[in-house]
Design a protein around this motif. Sequence first.
Motif, PDB file in Angstrom:
ATOM      1  N   GLU A 126       0.832  -1.210   0.000  1.00 35.79           N
ATOM      2  CA  GLU A 126       0.000   0.000   0.000  1.00 35.79           C
ATOM      3  C   GLU A 126       0.862   1.253   0.000  1.00 35.79           C
ATOM      4  OE1 GLU A 126      -3.690   1.667  -0.378  1.00 35.79           O
ATOM      5  OE2 GLU A 126      -3.313  -0.481  -0.126  1.00 35.79           O
ATOM      6  N   LEU A 133       2.030   1.875  -3.498  1.00 38.67           N
ATOM      7  CA  LEU A 133       0.941   2.412  -4.321  1.00 38.67           C
ATOM      8  C   LEU A 133       0.696   3.887  -4.020  1.00 38.67           C
ATOM      9  CD1 LEU A 133      -1.631  -0.537  -4.169  1.00 38.67           C
ATOM     10  CD2 LEU A 133       0.008  -0.017  -5.972  1.00 38.67           C
ATOM     11  N   ILE A 134       0.757   4.254  -2.744  1.00 41.72           N
ATOM     12  CA  ILE A 134       0.547   5.663  -2.363  1.00 41.72           C
ATOM     13  C   ILE A 134       1.664   6.535  -2.940  1.00 41.72           C
ATOM     14  CG2 ILE A 134       0.514   7.240  -0.401  1.00 41.72           C
ATOM     15  CD1 ILE A 134      -0.909   5.053   1.190  1.00 41.72           C
ATOM     16  N   ARG A 140       1.110   6.964  -6.573  1.00 38.21           N
ATOM     17  CA  ARG A 140      -0.020   7.866  -6.815  1.00 38.21           C
ATOM     18  C   ARG A 140       0.412   9.323  -6.699  1.00 38.21           C
ATOM     19  NH1 ARG A 140      -3.390   6.159  -2.829  1.00 38.21           N
ATOM     20  NH2 ARG A 140      -3.666   4.200  -3.991  1.00 38.21           N
ATOM     21  N   LYS A 141       1.418   9.583  -5.862  1.00 40.80           N
ATOM     22  CA  LYS A 141       1.918  10.939  -5.671  1.00 40.80           C
ATOM     23  C   LYS A 141       3.108  11.260  -6.575  1.00 40.80           C
ATOM     24  CE  LYS A 141       0.446  11.095  -0.827  1.00 40.80           C
ATOM     25  NZ  LYS A 141       0.888  11.224   0.599  1.00 40.80           N
ATOM     26  N   ASN A 142       3.391  10.359  -7.553  1.00 37.36           N
ATOM     27  CA  ASN A 142       4.477  10.561  -8.532  1.00 37.36           C
ATOM     28  C   ASN A 142       5.837  10.706  -7.869  1.00 37.36           C
ATOM     29  OD1 ASN A 142       2.613  10.518 -10.711  1.00 37.36           O
ATOM     30  ND2 ASN A 142       2.138  12.677 -10.352  1.00 37.36           N
ATOM     31  N   ASP A 145       4.719   7.812   3.507  1.00 40.57           N
ATOM     32  CA  ASP A 145       3.893   6.885   2.729  1.00 40.57           C
ATOM     33  C   ASP A 145       3.533   5.661   3.557  1.00 40.57           C
ATOM     34  OD1 ASP A 145       4.096   8.571   0.510  1.00 40.57           O
ATOM     35  OD2 ASP A 145       5.992   7.660  -0.089  1.00 40.57           O
TER      36      ASP A 145
END
Length: 676
Positions: free
Chosen positions: A422, A425-426, A429-431, A439
């Motif tokens: 996870e 993935l976070i 998602r924040k590039n 995170d």
Amino acid sequence: MAENGNKKPLINETPGNKPKLPKFNVYWVYIIIILGFFLLQYFYSGKSAQVTTWQEVKNQMIANQEIDKLVVIRNLGKVEVYLKEDKLEKYKDRLGDGFGAVPKVGPHFYFTIGSIETFEKQLADAQANIDEAQKIYPQYEDQPNYWGDILSWVLPFVLLLAIWIFIFRRISGGTSGGAGGGNIFSVGKSKAQVFDKETRPRVDFKDVAGLEEAKVEVMEIVDFLKNPQKYTDLGGKIPKGALLVGPPGTGKTLLAKAVAGEANVPFFSISGSEFVEMFVGVGASRVRDLFRQAKEKAPCIVFIDEIDAIGRARGKNPSFSGNDERENTLNQLLTEMDGFASNQGVIILAATNRADILDRALLRAGRFDRQIHVDLPDLKERLEIFKVHLRPLKLEANLDISFLAKQTPGFSGADIANVCNEAALIAARKNKKFVEKQDFLDAIDRIIGGLEKKNKIISKEERKTIAYHEAGHATVSWLLEHANPLLKVSIIPRGRSLGAAWYLPEERQITTTEQLFDEMCSALGGRAAEEINFNKISTGALSDLERVTKQAYAMIAYFGMGKKLKNISYYDSTQSEFTFSKPYSEKTAEQIDQEVREIIDKAYEKAKEILTQNREGHVQLAELLLEREVIYSEDLEKIFGPRKTLSREQELVKELEEEAQKNNTETTVSENNPEA
């Protein structure tokens, strides 16, 4: 003529060997038969008789004396017309010419009739003015319908056979699944996956972090299989079975995979639910087939995952039939594990998280000789598990893994793997190019509390109530000696909750009355804070009250911690879940209710007393929470000072920090003294 010296070999031909022929496939036979049938129909059948009408037959063919004979097909209700040979040229366009034409012998035309009596009358009227010698008298025949008769008899049996094959293919797993998938006669065969030297899973004990005690037990079994003489010289016997017991996600199946990767013996893997089918006797048949295969490849290991699917205690599950398939399967398993027949060299590994419902005969010595408890990891084990799951991630420099281990109390190995995934993935998602500390914290909050509700509308008054409520939990838990120390407090809405507090539970095996009482006080701190600061209460304490009530009833009715009902427990571990009677009288129930009320009132008053005495610090903490939305244990330590006692988790953290500091010191000494 001279032969070419550079003659090339035929396709699929190897020197000194005959050319390889294509493999025979039975479907080619079917294709050839179908093609042959169509070719016969095309070359030999020709064109069929042409349809006509009674008016044409009467006005042209009978009037011009062109008909050789008429044949009435009684069972089909039609009349076939045979023309004279010298009259065929007239109907050449309709009958065709050459290949594919209507045969000259006839019939050439046909027409349908209603009834034979009506046709005979019409024919007589049509030939009334014709000489008797030239009149045509019809012939009567019955033509058998061979294809219709065959289909009427064969088609129902073909349909029944097709439905039967379809049902058995679905039951037996179709073309996939276990051994013999797709064969209707292999329903009773075992579906276990066999891992040998070529197909062994690439998982070993290095990939299993923590679980040191469990690995010692399992490694002994692996070592016995590798070096049996080491134990047999002393008179020892190989253990017959080991049961892995523990909460979900603690690594029981992973440990079994590691055994398969480490052992140089065949490994059979199957789930307990694969023994149970709708047909009577299938489960027992699969057990027999599994052990037959295992004995042929002994020494070997058989792993049964989720064994509670077939190992449930007999007589406790509600069965209204006289022949329970689950019990038959369990009886066969008991017989195979330690029955009359010898079962030398086959070790059974099983995993379950519901050992309390297993049959006693399954757990006796001689079957599952040892139970290996796989518990939730402590701080050190969580640190090792994080190191395993962080290997494939791109992490920021100097990420403190021990901090992550401290932030995940009560997490299983599967939960930690989920946290790492996870967090990645976070970060994506924040590039971000690397996974950072924040995170991981966001991932932990996401897993524990749920998705953050940023668009949830909360008024200022409600927000203030939530902040003082959560600050009340934090204040009481921090100032009580035996309560679980606080880790973090948040008033960010997540899932169904408007605020949450994370605690650091102590690593303890038993709990005293004082510890239970202090935990109840900290749980009631939120409701007490609302009453003290706002002189009113809200519905936000529902989950706290539910937990406190259950805990109080457990103290009195189960643990025997009451004043009047001392040393009495009404908990029955052998009680069936379908029993509806209470093990005590109505008077005793009133005493239990009274003592529960007294202990909850006492805890609530204790929480109010602590908040009243430390009201200034509580208000300061609540205002800080309103400002930041998230506060940590360091903020509480600045306001209230350090806690009186260190928890077991804090002691482990201190030990880890001292060990890391020691390792850094040794590294520094080695760098300063290269010759050391």
